[in-house]
Design an enzyme around this catalytic site. Structure first.
Site, PDB file in Angstrom:
ATOM      1  N   ARG A  44     -76.197  11.112  16.305  1.00 43.39           N
ATOM      2  CA  ARG A  44     -76.741  11.505  17.245  1.00 43.39           C
ATOM      3  C   ARG A  44     -77.426  10.831  18.373  1.00 43.39           C
ATOM      4  O   ARG A  44     -76.337  10.119  19.221  1.00 43.39           O
ATOM      5  CB  ARG A  44     -77.981  10.518  15.605  1.00 43.39           C
ATOM      6  N   GLY A 129     -68.698  -7.945   2.580  1.00 41.91           N
ATOM      7  CA  GLY A 129     -68.752  -9.119   3.803  1.00 41.91           C
ATOM      8  C   GLY A 129     -69.099  -9.415   4.364  1.00 41.91           C
ATOM      9  O   GLY A 129     -68.355 -10.119   5.392  1.00 41.91           O
ATOM     10  N   LYS A 200     -62.821  -2.389  -3.196  1.00 40.82           N
ATOM     11  CA  LYS A 200     -62.587  -3.533  -2.660  1.00 40.82           C
ATOM     12  C   LYS A 200     -61.567  -4.391  -3.408  1.00 40.82           C
ATOM     13  O   LYS A 200     -60.919  -5.778  -2.762  1.00 40.82           O
ATOM     14  CB  LYS A 200     -63.445  -5.342  -3.309  1.00 40.82           C
ATOM     15  N   GLY A 298     -75.752  -5.836   3.546  1.00 43.28           N
ATOM     16  CA  GLY A 298     -76.638  -6.093   4.621  1.00 43.28           C
ATOM     17  C   GLY A 298     -76.242  -6.116   5.950  1.00 43.28           C
ATOM     18  O   GLY A 298     -74.794  -6.468   6.140  1.00 43.28           O
TER      19      GLY A 298
HETATM   20  N1  HSE Z   1     -73.022  -1.225  -1.645  1.00 44.68           N
HETATM   21  C1  HSE Z   1     -72.152  -2.436  -1.198  1.00 44.68           C
HETATM   22  C2  HSE Z   1     -72.773  -3.709  -1.961  1.00 44.68           C
HETATM   23  C3  HSE Z   1     -71.991  -2.972   0.225  1.00 44.68           C
HETATM   24  O1  HSE Z   1     -74.049  -2.912  -2.335  1.00 44.68           O
HETATM   25  O2  HSE Z   1     -72.265  -4.404  -1.879  1.00 44.68           O
HETATM   26  C4  HSE Z   1     -71.289  -3.775   1.132  1.00 44.68           C
HETATM   27  O3  HSE Z   1     -69.794  -3.644   0.840  1.00 44.68           O
END
Ligand code: HSE
Length: 412
Positions: A44, A129, A200, A298
């Site tokens: 983009r 995260g 994870k 996030g």
């Molecule tokens: N979709 C994932 C969550 C984002 O809700 O944890 C982070 O890995």
């Protein structure tokens, strides 16, 4: 001056640029060098971005630029991310990624490529995260034999379950809200079906136990079938339902690794982890229990972890950091049907007292759970420790009974 490139200007990639610009001075200070974002790869156009002029839609502009020493991959998914990351490592560039799908599927191969070329391949943002977890697990807890990891690893499902538990709102409405807040994956099935949490726990287990665990080896069940009734029964019993990824070492060296909704007793530390937050419990022989807690999804929390990896790679250009694990093996993960746990069973039957007596005889005494206005043909029990194989065998022998739901009870 170290030149870097970013591949993918979506939520995480644009967050990385935002953090790099906002904290430019302190980041350079910590890295000991100026860091320049010289290229951003995206199909983009972003003409009003502060980075306008540095965008390219051609990967060759990055791979063929010898001045770019570090490449940040925030495209997500396997294709084309896997090919791009592989080629960057082969071309002598260190890589940072937030891409859990890539690391869970190809981590062993990419780590070996990086090691053989004296490069770094870091992915702190791929789990939890913004929560620091991979570095602490690998470095600060290095003295321990880690024997178990259990975590709330998906913010979206935790947000949905929290809304169901606290506000009695429907699954669909809660998912909608999570998507609007930007927590969910592009395909929310990866969240609610447990695949994101599976990726994870694979990364955590591979790092903690030294051998790759591939997502297809892990039994994965999401939260789609959890109802408000299940939530109420769990509450009356004294717990909350959470989507848990768990890996523990068995005596024979294999792993028990699973992603399923579990009922956590209210006293469990992970039971207090709500909304979009993640919590990860690590059990080690010297440290005992340690819990990592924070925002698991996030833009800026994830960018925080990516930028920390960039700083680390700038500081270690030409020197190897930590992080390596072996390739996996087909029988490394044990059959989940043979793993024991207590279970909450919701059964449909006409004579609940007789069915309970039979189950008490076959399984050991079960605890009955009742909620107000529960249907007269419903029996809810918490069993002693049992394997799912044995439980299914016993339930099959009860011709007058059908299973509504079966949820494991956590022992942490
Ligand atoms: N979709 C994932 C969550 C984002 O809700 O944890 C982070 O890995």
């Amino acid at each position: 001056m170290v030149k870097i490139a970013i591949m993918g200007y979506g939520v995480v990639g644009s967050g990385v640029v935002e953090v790099m610009l906002k904290n430019k001075k302190s980041i350079s200070h910590k890295a000991g060098e100026q860091i320049e974002i010289s290229r951003i790869l995206d199909i983009r156009e972003f003409s009003d971005s502060p980075m306008a002029g540095r965008f390219t839609s051609n990967f060759e502009d990055i791979i063929n630029d010898p001045e770019i020493k570090i490449v940040v991959e925030t495209i997500g998914g396997l294709n084309p991310a896997y090919d791009f990351v592989r080629r960057c490592l082969l071309a002598g560039k260190s890589v940072v990624t937030s891409n859990k799908e890539l690391v869970a599927a190809k981590g062993d191969e990419l780590l070996a490529l990086a090691r053989d070329r004296n490069l770094n391949f870091l992915f702190e943002a791929s789990v939890g995260g913004g929560i620091p977890i991979l570095r602490p697990l690998d470095q600060c807890l290095a003295a321990n034999e880690v024997f178990e990891i259990a975590g709330i690893l998906n913010g979206t499902t935790n947000f949905i379950l929290t809304k169901m538990i606290r506000d009695n709102i429907s699954f669909a409405d809660a998912l909608n809200l999570a998507q609007r807040l930007g927590y969910a994956e592009r395909d929310p099935l990866a969240d609610i079906g447990g695949l994101d949490a599976c990726r994870k726990i694979c990364i955590l287990a591979s790092l903690a136990f030294g051998k790759h665990v591939y997502p297809e080896q892990v039994h994965t069940q999401g939260i789609q079938d959890i109802t408000l009734e299940d939530v109420k029964y769990a509450d009356i019993w004294g717990g909350v339902i959470k989507l848990i990824g768990r890996a523990r070492k068995l005596e024979d060296g294999r792993l028990d690794c699973i992603v399923v909704p579990m009922i956590l007793p209210h006293a469990s530390r992970l039971a207090q982890v709500n909304d979009v937050f993640n919590g990860i419990l690590v059990r080690g022989d010297a440290i005992g229990d340690v819990v990592f807690y924070g925002q698991g999804a996030g833009k800026l929390p994830t960018a925080s972890a990516v930028v920390a990896d960039i700083i680390d790679e700038v500081k270690h250009l030409g020197a190897r950091k930590y992080l390596i694990w072996e390739s996996g093996e087909p029988d490394y993960v044990a059959d989940y049907l043979e793993s024991k746990s207590a279970m909450m069973l919701r059964l449909k039957c006409d004579n609940s007292q007789a069915v309970k007596s039979k189950l008490d005889n076959m399984l050991g005494v079960c605890e009955r759970v009742d909620i107000e206005n529960s249907p007269s043909d419903e029996l809810v029990l918490v069993t002693p420790l049992i394997t799912q194989n044995r439980l299914d065998e016993v339930l099959k022998s009860l011709s007058d009974t059908s299973l509504i739901s079966r949820i494991r009870i956590a022992d942490f």
